[in-house]
Each structure stands twice: as C-alpha cells, then as structure tokens.
Write an enzyme that holds these catalytic residues in place. Structure first.
Site, PDB file in Angstrom:
ATOM      1  CG  HIS A 137      -9.081-117.777  64.743  1.00 52.20           C
ATOM      2  ND1 HIS A 137     -10.023-116.562  64.289  1.00 52.20           N
ATOM      3  CD2 HIS A 137      -9.478-118.265  65.891  1.00 52.20           C
ATOM      4  CE1 HIS A 137     -10.914-116.761  65.420  1.00 52.20           C
ATOM      5  NE2 HIS A 137     -10.445-117.410  66.420  1.00 52.20           N
ATOM      6  CG  HIS A 184      -9.127-112.613  67.280  1.00 50.69           C
ATOM      7  ND1 HIS A 184     -10.016-111.744  66.707  1.00 50.69           N
ATOM      8  CD2 HIS A 184      -9.291-113.472  65.963  1.00 50.69           C
ATOM      9  CE1 HIS A 184     -10.367-112.156  65.376  1.00 50.69           C
ATOM     10  NE2 HIS A 184      -9.922-113.117  65.159  1.00 50.69           N
ATOM     11  CG  HIS A 219      -9.506-104.702  62.214  1.00 56.16           C
ATOM     12  ND1 HIS A 219     -10.081-103.741  62.754  1.00 56.16           N
ATOM     13  CD2 HIS A 219      -9.842-104.650  60.863  1.00 56.16           C
ATOM     14  CE1 HIS A 219     -10.673-103.192  61.993  1.00 56.16           C
ATOM     15  NE2 HIS A 219     -10.713-103.950  60.808  1.00 56.16           N
ATOM     16  CG  HIS A 265      -6.530-114.081  61.948  1.00 52.19           C
ATOM     17  ND1 HIS A 265      -7.077-114.880  61.054  1.00 52.19           N
ATOM     18  CD2 HIS A 265      -7.521-114.043  62.814  1.00 52.19           C
ATOM     19  CE1 HIS A 265      -8.210-114.933  61.359  1.00 52.19           C
ATOM     20  NE2 HIS A 265      -8.624-114.514  62.533  1.00 52.19           N
ATOM     21  CD  GLU A 267     -12.963-113.377  67.288  1.00 50.03           C
ATOM     22  OE1 GLU A 267     -13.282-112.145  67.065  1.00 50.03           O
ATOM     23  OE2 GLU A 267     -12.934-114.375  66.491  1.00 50.03           O
ATOM     24  CB  THR A 313     -15.128-113.958  64.301  1.00 49.70           C
ATOM     25  OG1 THR A 313     -13.687-113.683  64.134  1.00 49.70           O
ATOM     26  CG2 THR A 313     -15.535-115.533  64.766  1.00 49.70           C
TER      27      THR A 313
END
Length: 284
Positions: free
Chosen positions: A129, A106, A76, A104, A116, A219
């Site tokens: 994160h 997002h 992802h 990682h 997020e 999450t």
C-alpha cells in the site's frame, strides 16, 4: 493499512485471538461501518469506466538531498515513511493532488493468502500500500478522517524471479534466525533506520493504467472511512526467498527478546454494502 506510528499502540489490537479483526469494533466503532475495507473485487459486477477515470500518475523531484526515506517497525509490519520533497499522486478521477506519506506491506504465512483484497476470490501472497493524503487538508493527520482525505495505491505480489528493487528494503529487515544474514536494524517496535533514497517508481509495475477503484476505509483501527482505493491489475514479481525474508521479520516480547510475530497480518474482506467498483481498462 497500518497507521500505528500516528494513531497509537500496536498492543491495542492485533490479528489473532481476542484482539483480532472480529473484535476491533469494540474499541473502534467505525470498524463496523458500512464502507469498510478491504473488499472482494468481483470483476463481472464492476463498472467499466474510462470517461472520468484516468491513468494514475506519480511525479516529484527524487533526490537524496530533498527526499528522506525511513524504514520503521510499526508494531505490525515494516513501513517506509517519506519526508521532505513531496511525491505527488494525481489522476484516477481524484479531484485534488495527493502527496505520498508512507508505504507498507501485508503478507501471510503461506503463498495462498497474504493480500487484503482479493480478485474474484483469488488472494495473493503479499500486498503493498502506498498511502497518500489530500493536499486540500494540508497534512496527513488532518486528512485521516476526512471524506476523500486519503488515497491508497494497492499492488499485488506474485512469486517469480528475484526483484533487486526490493533488496534495499529486505536488507534492513531483522532476521533473528540468521538464515538470510540480514542486518538487525528495526528489531524493536518504533525502531527506525534511514534508508538510501530511491525513485519510488522502481518498486512499481511498468504501467499504472489498469486498476479498479472504490471508496472505503483504513484496513486497521480506527477504520476511518476516508480512503479512495486503487487496486492495480499488473502484479509485482518477487522471489520466494525475498518473500520469506518479510515473513522472518521480528518483534520483541515483553522481555525485550526478539521473537517472530510478523507471520501474517491482513484483515478479512468486508461487505460491499451496495458500493460501486469502477474499473479503468479492465483486463482481468
């Protein structure tokens, strides 16, 4: 927070269509829990607390011989796994010492949305994160579903000047279009490449004093409600070209041909359900 490489196949859930966030609870009931993440942080409703909260501290022996870093395509997003000599995280009202396990990111399709968490309705183009586990539980897997088992440091990005500290990551991200001329290192799911070790603090803002804290969850599925969250005030600057490099990263399709799938991957904000948000040196 993406834990694909421990928890299972990336094909079981996603961010669009029938397996998107609104359907996660069908296969992972905890995703419909009462302490889910991310959340919207409303600063006027936050509790200012400088008594039991304290600055976050990151310490540990940083050495290429003692600490190894691996960049992985986790299905992802791109993720950095940390192995070897521990990096310790303390402070912030944490009752135990935590050890950093992975990092990682997002991001979204546009600069208007990618983070997020949001601050008073404001989203950021990317969120990083740093995931750590409570040494009380001896290792990461044991800590995953335990109360206070994980602590996550979350940092927001803004578009600005080129940040050379992130080139060591970007130069290993696959770009099938060739626009950025980066090496194809992790183009397939679960593919991993060892990185040159660097001091984790080089990626971070100058100060870690100011943040908001709350109790929440992973999450991503299985959405364990085991996370102590720390959302930092000071943002990280990155250039538009660097952010676009993250967006250009690729995954293979069923025919093992590289296609661009890392367009956006963030979970919508979840209900607060009466939880308190505590801020240390609140200056938003």
């Amino acid at each position: 927070m993406n834990l694909f490489y421990i928890l299972g196949s990336g094909s079981q859930w996603g961010y669009e269509g029938d397996n998107g966030p609104s359907s996660w609870h069908n296969d992972f009931p905890l995703c419909a829990g009462y302490r889910q993440s991310p959340i919207s942080i409303r600063t006027k409703e936050a509790v200012m607390n400088n008594d039991w909260l304290s600055p976050i501290k990151i310490r540990g022996y940083i050495s290429p011989e003692k600490l190894q870093m691996y960049l992985i395509n986790n299905g992802h997003t791109v993720q950095i796994n940390l192995q070897g000599a521990p990096i310790y995280i303390t402070g912030g009202g944490l009752k135990n010492v935590y050890i950093a396990q992975q990092i990682h990111f997002h991001w979204g399709k546009t600069n208007a949305r990618g983070s997020e968490h949001n601050i008073d309705g404001r989203y950021f183009p990317m969120e990083m994160h740093i995931v750590s586990y409570n040494t009380k539980y001896n290792n990461f897997v044991n800590a995953l579903d335990k109360e206070g088992g994980l602590a996550v440091l979350a940092f927001m990005f803004e578009i600005g000047e080129h940040n050379s500290n992130f080139d060591r990551i970007i130069n290993l991200i696959p770009d099938p279009g060739g626009k950025y001329s980066f090496h194809l290192k992790i183009i397939f799911e679960c593919e991993t490449v060892q990185m040159d070790t660097f001091d984790l603090r080089e990626l971070l803002p100058e100060t870690l004093d100011g943040y908001c804290h709350y109790s929440g969850s992973l999450t991503t599925p299985p959405c364990y409600e085991s996370v102590k969250w720390f959302i930092f005030y000071e943002t990280i600057e990155i250039s538009r070209r660097q952010l676009n490099a993250f967006r250009q990263s690729a995954l293979p399709d069923d025919a093992n041909e590289p296609i661009k799938l890392f367009k956006e991957h963030f979970r919508p904000p979840q209900p607060l359900n009466g939880r308190k948000i505590y801020c240390h040196k609140k200056d938003w």
